[in-house]
Motif scaffolding. Structure first.
Motif, short mmCIF file in Angstrom:
data_model
loop_
_atom_site.label_atom_id
_atom_site.label_comp_id
_atom_site.label_asym_id
_atom_site.label_seq_id
_atom_site.Cartn_x
_atom_site.Cartn_y
_atom_site.Cartn_z
N LYS A 135 0.83 -1.22 0.00
CA LYS A 135 0.00 0.00 0.00
C LYS A 135 0.86 1.27 0.00
O LYS A 135 0.46 2.29 -0.59
CB LYS A 135 -0.96 0.00 1.18
CG LYS A 135 -0.33 0.05 2.56
CD LYS A 135 -1.42 0.02 3.63
CE LYS A 135 -0.81 0.05 5.04
NZ LYS A 135 -1.86 0.01 6.08
N THR A 136 2.04 1.21 0.63
CA THR A 136 2.92 2.38 0.63
C THR A 136 3.38 2.71 -0.79
O THR A 136 3.37 3.87 -1.20
CB THR A 136 4.14 2.14 1.53
OG1 THR A 136 3.69 1.80 2.84
CG2 THR A 136 5.01 3.38 1.62
N ILE A 137 3.80 1.69 -1.53
CA ILE A 137 4.23 1.89 -2.91
C ILE A 137 3.07 2.36 -3.78
O ILE A 137 3.23 3.27 -4.61
CB ILE A 137 4.82 0.59 -3.48
CG1 ILE A 137 6.06 0.15 -2.68
CG2 ILE A 137 5.18 0.76 -4.95
CD1 ILE A 137 7.22 1.09 -2.78
N LEU A 138 1.89 1.76 -3.59
CA LEU A 138 0.72 2.14 -4.39
C LEU A 138 0.33 3.59 -4.14
O LEU A 138 -0.01 4.33 -5.07
CB LEU A 138 -0.45 1.21 -4.10
CG LEU A 138 -0.29 -0.25 -4.56
CD1 LEU A 138 -1.50 -1.08 -4.15
CD2 LEU A 138 -0.10 -0.32 -6.08
N ILE A 139 0.37 4.00 -2.87
CA ILE A 139 0.07 5.39 -2.54
C ILE A 139 1.10 6.32 -3.18
O ILE A 139 0.75 7.37 -3.73
CB ILE A 139 0.02 5.60 -1.01
CG1 ILE A 139 -1.22 4.91 -0.43
CG2 ILE A 139 0.00 7.09 -0.66
CD1 ILE A 139 -1.24 4.86 1.08
N ALA A 140 2.38 5.92 -3.12
CA ALA A 140 3.44 6.73 -3.73
C ALA A 140 3.22 6.88 -5.24
O ALA A 140 3.34 7.99 -5.78
CB ALA A 140 4.81 6.10 -3.46
N ILE A 141 2.87 5.79 -5.91
CA ILE A 141 2.60 5.84 -7.35
C ILE A 141 1.45 6.79 -7.65
O ILE A 141 1.53 7.62 -8.57
CB ILE A 141 2.30 4.42 -7.89
CG1 ILE A 141 3.55 3.54 -7.83
CG2 ILE A 141 1.78 4.48 -9.33
CD1 ILE A 141 3.30 2.09 -8.14
N PHE A 142 0.39 6.68 -6.86
CA PHE A 142 -0.78 7.55 -7.06
C PHE A 142 -0.42 9.02 -6.86
O PHE A 142 -0.74 9.87 -7.70
CB PHE A 142 -1.89 7.14 -6.09
CG PHE A 142 -3.04 8.10 -6.04
CD1 PHE A 142 -3.95 8.18 -7.08
CD2 PHE A 142 -3.22 8.93 -4.94
CE1 PHE A 142 -5.02 9.07 -7.03
CE2 PHE A 142 -4.27 9.82 -4.88
CZ PHE A 142 -5.18 9.90 -5.93
N LEU A 143 0.27 9.32 -5.76
CA LEU A 143 0.62 10.71 -5.45
C LEU A 143 1.57 11.30 -6.49
O LEU A 143 1.40 12.44 -6.94
CB LEU A 143 1.25 10.80 -4.06
CG LEU A 143 0.33 10.47 -2.88
CD1 LEU A 143 1.12 10.49 -1.57
CD2 LEU A 143 -0.85 11.43 -2.80
N VAL A 144 2.56 10.51 -6.90
CA VAL A 144 3.53 10.99 -7.89
C VAL A 144 2.85 11.22 -9.24
O VAL A 144 3.07 12.26 -9.89
CB VAL A 144 4.69 9.98 -8.04
CG1 VAL A 144 5.54 10.29 -9.27
CG2 VAL A 144 5.57 9.99 -6.79
N ALA A 145 2.01 10.29 -9.66
CA ALA A 145 1.33 10.41 -10.95
C ALA A 145 0.42 11.63 -10.99
O ALA A 145 0.46 12.43 -11.95
CB ALA A 145 0.53 9.14 -11.24
N VAL A 146 -0.38 11.80 -9.95
CA VAL A 146 -1.31 12.94 -9.90
C VAL A 146 -0.55 14.26 -9.87
O VAL A 146 -0.88 15.21 -10.60
CB VAL A 146 -2.25 12.84 -8.69
CG1 VAL A 146 -3.06 14.13 -8.51
CG2 VAL A 146 -3.20 11.66 -8.84
N THR A 147 0.49 14.32 -9.04
CA THR A 147 1.23 15.58 -8.88
C THR A 147 1.96 15.97 -10.16
O THR A 147 1.94 17.13 -10.58
CB THR A 147 2.25 15.46 -7.73
OG1 THR A 147 1.56 15.06 -6.54
CG2 THR A 147 2.93 16.80 -7.48
N ILE A 148 2.60 15.00 -10.82
CA ILE A 148 3.32 15.31 -12.06
C ILE A 148 2.35 15.78 -13.14
O ILE A 148 2.59 16.80 -13.80
CB ILE A 148 4.12 14.08 -12.53
CG1 ILE A 148 5.33 13.85 -11.62
CG2 ILE A 148 4.59 14.26 -13.98
CD1 ILE A 148 6.15 12.64 -11.96
N CYS A 149 1.25 15.06 -13.31
CA CYS A 149 0.29 15.43 -14.35
C CYS A 149 -0.35 16.79 -14.07
O CYS A 149 -0.47 17.63 -14.97
CB CYS A 149 -0.80 14.36 -14.47
SG CYS A 149 -0.21 12.78 -15.10
N LEU A 150 -0.74 17.02 -12.81
CA LEU A 150 -1.39 18.28 -12.45
C LEU A 150 -0.42 19.46 -12.58
O LEU A 150 -0.78 20.51 -13.13
CB LEU A 150 -1.94 18.20 -11.02
CG LEU A 150 -2.60 19.47 -10.48
CD1 LEU A 150 -3.81 19.85 -11.34
CD2 LEU A 150 -3.00 19.30 -9.02
#
Length: 346
Positions: free
Chosen positions: A93-108
């Motif tokens: 879950k830590t890795i999955l949360i990191a992937i989600f946060l990184v993806a959203v932040t970079i795209c936004l």
């Protein structure tokens, strides 16, 4: 490469940038400068050297070499800091949360930068710095942003501006999160996950996580390193995407690229992952690991100082508003998302 190492320009640049890097390491230990961090201090010291234009002019060839090659070497050595077993123990879950946060932040961040008028190259660097791990991410992704006729001076201006953005936003939001701690009603673990998931530099995550207690600091580091782990795959994906973007631009201009396009693989990122694997699975003394990481920061500090020595302040002041505004908005969104993830899953 060997020719450059034999030049007087290289050795002059090496002495100047090494002095900035060592001084940056020492100054970053002071309480008031811990939030700023070693790399940004080295960058600022490099900028300060511009008061002696004769030094800069005599070291130009060496400055370019150090800002490029020493950067890659520093990132490779920095991999020894990343303990893959600790990340595995933290759970999927830590890795999955990191992937989600990184993806959203970079795209936004990228979308907002372009929306506010920043060019694509600068937008990508700013997005990577905000999404992954600050200055190291900016410099790790920068070699992938090539091929559009951007000259070296503009490229360095973009790097410095993106680093300035993540430094200012990271420091600002570190103070905000520490101030919000009493009203968020979070456990130590939740606060650490929020800090590691939302702050840009490792130094910022350590500062905020440490304010929440020992458990908070440990979780902040694990969450932050989960984002750092994504640096290599994100750099590769950005390189592939950027080549496609260039192809579309050329098509719109009515020009075509000849020959097969080179796959933009950041080979030094493979070194980063290999050093992480060595540091995790080979029983090296902790003092050696710490020493290698310290050497990594010296090399990265030299690269940052070289970058600072070639900054054009007028251009940065003119182009900074769009990326600072975009990064402010995306940092607020990142904080909200990281807080929600910490509350829901920890």
């Amino acid at each position: 490469m060997l020719k450059v190492l034999k030049t007087r320009s290289f050795w002059q640049a090496a002495v100047l940038t090494l002095a900035c890097a060592v001084l940056g390491v020492l100054l970053a230990k002071l309480p008031g400068l811990k939030l700023v961090g070693t790399l940004v201090i080295a960058l600022l010291l490099g900028m300060a050297l511009q008061v002696k234009p004769s030094w800069i002019n005599a070291s130009k060839t060496g400055i370019g070499f150090i800002s490029n090659k020493f950067l890659r070497l520093g990132i490779i050595l920095l991999g020894f800091r990343l303990n893959l077993m600790k990340l595995a123990q933290a759970g999927v879950k830590t890795i999955l949360i990191a992937i989600f946060l990184v993806a959203v932040t970079i795209c936004l961040t990228y979308y907002l930068c372009e929306r506010f008028g920043a060019e694509s190259d600068l937008a990508i660097l700013t997005a990577a710095g905000c999404g992954i791990c600050g200055a190291a991410a900016v410099m790790g992704v920068s070699p992938q942003i090539t091929g559009d006729g951007v000259d070296e001076e503009t490229k360095r201006e973009n790097e410095v501006l993106a680093i300035a953005v993540v430094c200012v936003m990271g420091t600002l939001f570190t103070l905000i999160e520490i101030g919000l701690k009493p009203v968020l009603h979070m456990t130590q673990s939740q606060f650490g996950i929020m800090a590691g998931g939302s702050l840009h530099e490792i130094a910022h995550a350590v500062a905020a996580g440490g304010a929440g207690g020992t458990l908070s600091l440990d979780d902040a580091l694990i969450m932050k390193l989960s984002r750092v782990l994504l640096l290599a795959p994100v750099a590769l994906l950005i390189g592939i995407w950027y080549q496609k973007l260039l192809a579309k631009r050329n098509q719109a201009k009515g020009t075509t690229t000849t020959g097969k396009q080179k796959l933009p693989i950041p080979w030094f990122m493979a070194g980063f992952l290999i050093s992480s694997i060595i540091g995790t699975f080979i029983p090296l003394p902790q003092v050696l690991i710490d020493g290698l990481v310290q050497v990594a920061y010296i090399f990265l500090g030299m690269a940052m100082a070289a970058l600072g020595m070639s900054v054009n302040f007028a251009v940065i002041a003119k182009r900074g508003k769009s990326v600072f505004t975009a990064a402010l908005i995306s940092s607020i969104v990142l904080l909200i998302l990281a807080t929600g993830a910490a509350k829901l899953f920890f």
